[in-house]
Design a protein around this motif. Structure first.
Motif, mmCIF file in Angstrom:
data_model
loop_
_atom_site.group_PDB
_atom_site.id
_atom_site.type_symbol
_atom_site.label_atom_id
_atom_site.label_comp_id
_atom_site.label_asym_id
_atom_site.label_seq_id
_atom_site.Cartn_x
_atom_site.Cartn_y
_atom_site.Cartn_z
ATOM 1 N N UNK A 226 -42.064 -87.402 -30.714
ATOM 2 C CA UNK A 226 -42.050 -88.594 -29.878
ATOM 3 C C UNK A 226 -40.764 -88.621 -29.053
ATOM 4 N N UNK A 227 -40.710 -89.512 -28.104
ATOM 5 C CA UNK A 227 -39.516 -89.636 -27.260
ATOM 6 C C UNK A 227 -38.304 -89.979 -28.118
ATOM 7 N N UNK A 228 -38.476 -90.897 -29.078
ATOM 8 C CA UNK A 228 -37.359 -91.270 -29.949
ATOM 9 C C UNK A 228 -36.878 -90.091 -30.770
ATOM 10 N N UNK A 229 -37.813 -89.311 -31.298
ATOM 11 C CA UNK A 229 -37.435 -88.162 -32.109
ATOM 12 C C UNK A 229 -36.671 -87.125 -31.289
ATOM 13 N N UNK A 230 -37.076 -86.946 -30.050
ATOM 14 C CA UNK A 230 -36.377 -85.978 -29.196
ATOM 15 C C UNK A 230 -34.948 -86.425 -28.915
ATOM 16 N N UNK A 231 -34.726 -87.737 -28.852
ATOM 17 C CA UNK A 231 -33.396 -88.251 -28.515
ATOM 18 C C UNK A 231 -32.415 -88.179 -29.687
ATOM 19 N N UNK A 232 -32.952 -88.125 -30.919
ATOM 20 C CA UNK A 232 -32.065 -88.224 -32.080
ATOM 21 C C UNK A 232 -31.088 -87.066 -32.129
ATOM 22 N N UNK B 44 -55.062 -69.828 -57.282
ATOM 23 C CA UNK B 44 -53.929 -69.770 -56.353
ATOM 24 C C UNK B 44 -54.336 -70.444 -55.053
ATOM 25 N N UNK B 45 -53.344 -70.836 -54.283
ATOM 26 C CA UNK B 45 -53.591 -71.351 -52.933
ATOM 27 C C UNK B 45 -52.328 -71.175 -52.112
ATOM 28 N N UNK B 46 -52.498 -71.289 -50.812
ATOM 29 C CA UNK B 46 -51.367 -71.195 -49.899
ATOM 30 C C UNK B 46 -51.680 -71.982 -48.645
ATOM 31 N N UNK B 47 -50.637 -72.389 -47.930
ATOM 32 C CA UNK B 47 -50.824 -73.095 -46.671
ATOM 33 C C UNK B 47 -49.518 -73.077 -45.889
ATOM 34 N N UNK B 48 -49.623 -73.412 -44.617
ATOM 35 C CA UNK B 48 -48.435 -73.642 -43.794
ATOM 36 C C UNK B 48 -48.198 -75.142 -43.761
ATOM 37 N N UNK B 49 -46.960 -75.543 -43.990
ATOM 38 C CA UNK B 49 -46.639 -76.964 -44.052
ATOM 39 C C UNK B 49 -45.559 -77.292 -43.025
ATOM 40 N N UNK B 50 -45.776 -78.400 -42.329
ATOM 41 C CA UNK B 50 -44.813 -78.890 -41.328
ATOM 42 C C UNK B 50 -44.328 -80.258 -41.772
ATOM 43 N N UNK B 51 -43.017 -80.413 -41.865
ATOM 44 C CA UNK B 51 -42.402 -81.648 -42.332
ATOM 45 C C UNK B 51 -41.507 -82.249 -41.264
ATOM 46 N N UNK B 52 -41.606 -83.548 -41.101
ATOM 47 C CA UNK B 52 -40.643 -84.306 -40.294
ATOM 48 C C UNK B 52 -40.042 -85.391 -41.186
ATOM 49 N N UNK B 53 -38.728 -85.509 -41.162
ATOM 50 C CA UNK B 53 -38.029 -86.498 -41.979
ATOM 51 C C UNK B 53 -37.058 -87.264 -41.088
ATOM 52 N N UNK B 54 -37.129 -88.575 -41.151
ATOM 53 C CA UNK B 54 -36.297 -89.414 -40.274
ATOM 54 C C UNK B 54 -35.703 -90.567 -41.079
#
Length: 815
Positions: free
Chosen positions: A402-408, A135-145
């Motif tokens: 990023x600045x662009x991501x914040x503006x979206x 078994x395994x586990x983790x915390x995952x963070x995803x960004x999709x653009x």
């Protein structure tokens, strides 16, 4: 004197610091326009340097007097760019060109050292693959653009874009590694992922999800980690529904050339760099570089792109960068970057898709109780996950936006409130669903408004259903149709409502009084579809007037297992003089109708099937496992005028078998049997096709209402070669056509008692002379949208209005 010296030293230190130049930028491949990680960058004439990160970014401070940067990477020409004097900070993007074919030295005796190393990688795959863990586990963070690209000045200045012209102010044209692009969609999620090997199951808990302009838990499901998997440890990697051979496949040497390039230290691991590229043109393969950790023989880093000439549609590039690290003996991914460039043609507007994923708090072999790993609900969106505040995200993100991501987020919200956006949205939804939303009501389907057939003449229809604005728990629907030739009205109405949404439970009631073509396939156009009017090859005359009452109940028992239960009363009226029933004395009786009352139970099992959820409807996005369906029908004599008692059982299995590198095979097997004495309208009427449009679930050379059975077995086999043969023919190769072969067979029978219950019409037959069979050969991916199939009917050629050979045309959008 000491004070003077102190002042002078401070002055020179200040001047020296001021003279230093802060430089940031990206390194990119000129040919592919993708950023390049792990490139060595040095300030010319000094010992100052750095290495670009996984995203191709770099940052350094150049000493006073430095005039240029040089980037060096094995397999590429060195690239030098000038440093602007007196400008700090400054951005320098460094282009890199492939050096062309490398000089390869064959060393004899022995084998390619890269292959020798890869054999050790193959031998250690099971040891290094995370799937071997208990078994395994983790915390995952995803960004999709998603970003629009290829945006031309002409398009920006067009009248249709004038109301939203302000959004083009934010076009990113500063990065020469990419086409000018406009971010239009952005999402991020944070979740906990759990896996257990025995029994194999996984679970994901989405703790936070935000999508530009959307707050919906069903959308949040797809922003997590469960639906995104480029697993290089598998021999074949499924990308866009196609199987690509992994660079570390056990059979990789049959498909790739490998070159041992260099060795270096990465994160304390001594690694060997191996370059790989396809051996043959237009096969579904990658090219790129990977770094293999010594001793463990595990992949430490890999960067790869699909081959430029791979036979795949709408994908200009698909660039994957992954980093791994050792976690208690297993090599777990710690970061992934995926960039896709998609469009119809290189000259048309398309879009970039970018996914960045990072993994933290990795724990291996620390299994939870069995009750924790549930199969019935393995994807959980926590309440409020889609509406987390800024404080939550500031703490939860693995890296800052990023600045662009914040503006979206702000840009998309503002665009969605514009009238032109509403118009575009309405047109798209109407075209896709067939319904036009008018407040609490949706008119449609629009493609059934006008049609034509020989019985009704011009058929006019109006109808619709309540919208989600009316209710997200109850839906009402209805329609009225009128035939200008037969001068009769037809109509139907119904409603459905949720009992619970989790688990999914619905119930409803339907009524209709209308014409039907008995035995249509599930994939066929309905008789009042305008497309059926345009593309039919014979006049439709085999209509039956049907009056039907139905109550139904549907429930998801657990993920992948669905039950549909219904009670149905049907009255079927022939359009002629009636059904002719033979009598025991040799005479005949005419029945004006056939009445039945049935209990129907349908069980469908599709393991790990995924859906895009709507409010009332949902669309399957598939499963990698076979889909099984079992339907049981019981008819009750004497209930609401029912004339027959019978039972029917049908079992169906369909699946896709991928056979790399020769494409994939779709198969459907079905068997069915009816017990009890029934007339032909209650038998299985096998699906034919009387249009010029290809129907994948029907017998394309069979007429409607041509064959009936009370017991049968059928098989449909369709093999898509994905260009396996055409790719090897130089002139044909450029067309990127793909070959298809198909075979359909149907065997059945009708008992003597059922054959004499009601006389068959002159155009209806049983399969008394062996199985019905047809062969097909076709070409798909013609101009990327069309397929053309030629079919050969192998037997029963003496029936009226049949042909031994026919051509069917289909429209399809496939990668």
């Amino acid at each position: 004197m000491r004070k003077i010296l102190s002042v002078l030293v401070s002055f020179f230190l200040f001047v020296s610091a001021f003279a230093q130049v802060k430089i940031t930028g990206k390194v990119y491949n000129v040919a592919t326009n993708e950023t390049m990680p792990f490139v060595s960058i040095i300030v010319v004439g000094t010992t100052t340097g750095t290495v670009s990160d996984i995203d191709g970014n770099f940052s350094l401070t150049a000493p006073a007097g430095a005039d240029s940067l040089r980037a060096v990477y094995v397999g590429y020409l060195p690239s030098t760019v000038a440093i602007r004097k007196g400008v700090s900070p400054q951005v320098l993007n460094i282009p890199m060109k492939v050096a062309g074919e490398m000089d390869i030295v064959d060393i004899h005796p022995g084998e390619n050292p890269a292959v020798t190393l890869l054999k050790k990688v193959y031998a250690h795959k099971d040891q290094n693959d995370k799937r071997r863990l208990d078994c395994y586990q983790y915390e995952v963070y995803n960004k999709l653009e998603f970003d629009l690209n290829n945006i031309t000045p002409k398009f920006q200045q067009s009248k249709v874009m004038k109301p939203v012209k302000f959004i083009f102010d934010d076009i990113d044209s500063t990065n020469p590694s990419e086409k000018p692009n406009l971010p239009i969609f952005f999402s991020e999620s944070i979740s906990d992922f759990y896996y257990k090997k025995s029994p194999e199951c996984h679970k994901e808990v989405i703790k936070g999800s935000q999508v530009s302009g959307i707050q919906d838990a069903s959308v949040s499901q797809f922003t997590g980690d469960m639906y995104q998997d480029v697993d290089i440890y598998k021999n074949n990697i499924l990308v866009f529904g196609k199987l690509f051979v992994s660079p570390i496949s056990n059979n990789g040497t049959l498909f790739y050339h490998f070159y041992l390039i260099d060795s270096t230290v990465i994160d304390g691991h001594w690694c060997y760099q191996i370059q790989f590229k396809p051996k043959r043109k237009q096969e579904l393969l990658f090219y790129g570089n990977m770094w293999i950790a010594d001793t463990a023989f595990a992949v430490k880093r890999i960067e790869m792109n699909i081959a430029d000439d791979a036979n795949i549609n709408y994908v200009n590039s698909f660039y994957v960068i992954q980093e791994y690290d050792n976690a208690s003996g297993a090599w777990m991914m710690t970061k992934e970057r995926v960039i896709g460039d998609f469009n119809m043609t290189n000259k048309q507007m398309g879009f970039y898709g970018r996914k960045t994923t990072s993994y933290r708090d990795i724990l291996v072999n620390q299994c939870k109780d069995d009750d924790f790993y549930t199969r019935t609900d393995n994807l959980i969106v926590q309440p409020g996950a889609e509406s987390r505040d800024s404080a939550f995200w500031a703490n939860a993100r693995h890296d800052s936006l990023t600045r662009t991501e914040r503006q979206i987020y702000a840009r998309v919200d503002s665009v969605q409130h514009l009238p032109i956006y509403k118009t575009w949205e309405t047109v798209a939804i109407t075209a896709y669903t067939g319904y036009k939303t008018l407040g609490d009501f949706e008119y449609g389907p629009w493609y059934k408004t006008v049609s034509y057939n020989r019985i009704e003449g011009t058929r006019l229809r109006v109808g619709g259903r309540t919208s989600n604005d009316f209710s997200k728990w109850v839906e009402l629907n209805g329609y009225v149709a009128y035939g200008c030739k037969d001068e009769e009205f037809k109509y139907g109405a119904g409603f459905k409502t949720f009992i619970t949404k989790k688990p999914r439970q619905l119930t409803g009631v339907n009524y209709k009084n209308d014409f039907e073509i008995l035995g249509l396939s599930n994939n066929a156009f309905s008789n009042d579809n305008i497309m059926a009017t345009i593309f039919r090859r014979t006049p439709f005359t085999n209509y039956t007037r049907v009056e039907q009452y139905e109550w139904w109940y549907e429930r998801d028992i657990f993920k992948g297992l669905n039950m549909h239960l219904s009670l149905v009363n049907r009255n079927m009226y022939p359009l002629g003089d009636g059904y002719i029933h033979p009598l025991s004395d040799g005479g005949f009786d005419t029945l004006p109708r056939i009445s039945t009352s049935e209990l129907r139970l349908n069980i469908r099992f599709a393991f790990n099937e995924k859906y895009v959820e709507g409010v009332f409807s949902r669309t399957s996005v598939g499963t990698l496992w076979p889909v099984f369906q079992v339907q049981y029908v019981s008819g009750f004599k004497g209930v609401f005028g029912s004339q027959y008692a019978y039972q029917r059982l049908t079992i169906n299995c369909d699946d896709r078998i991928r056979i790399n590198p020769i494409g994939y095979l779709n198969y459907t097997f079905e068997v069915g049997k009816t017990w009890g004495r029934v007339p032909f309208p209650l038998m299985i009427l096998h699906p034919g096709n009387e249009t010029y449009v290809y129907d994948g679930t029907a017998y394309n050379m069979m007429n409607y209402f041509e064959f009936a059975s009370d017991q049968y077995a059928s098989a449909i086999l369709i093999h898509h070669f994905d260009g396996f043969f055409f790719n090897k023919i130089p002139l044909i190769r450029k067309l990127k056509w793909r070959e298809v072969l198909s075979f359909r067979a149907l065997y059945g029978s009708v008992s003597k008692a059922n054959r004499n219950e009601i006389l068959f019409p002159s155009t209806l037959y049983s399969l008394d002379h062996g199985p019905y069979m047809e062969l097909g050969a076709g070409i798909e991916n013609i101009f990327r949208f069309f397929r053309v199939d030629c079919f050969w009917r192998l037997n029963y050629l003496d029936h009226p209005n049949v042909a031994p050979v026919g051509v069917r045309i289909g429209l399809q959008i496939i990668f």
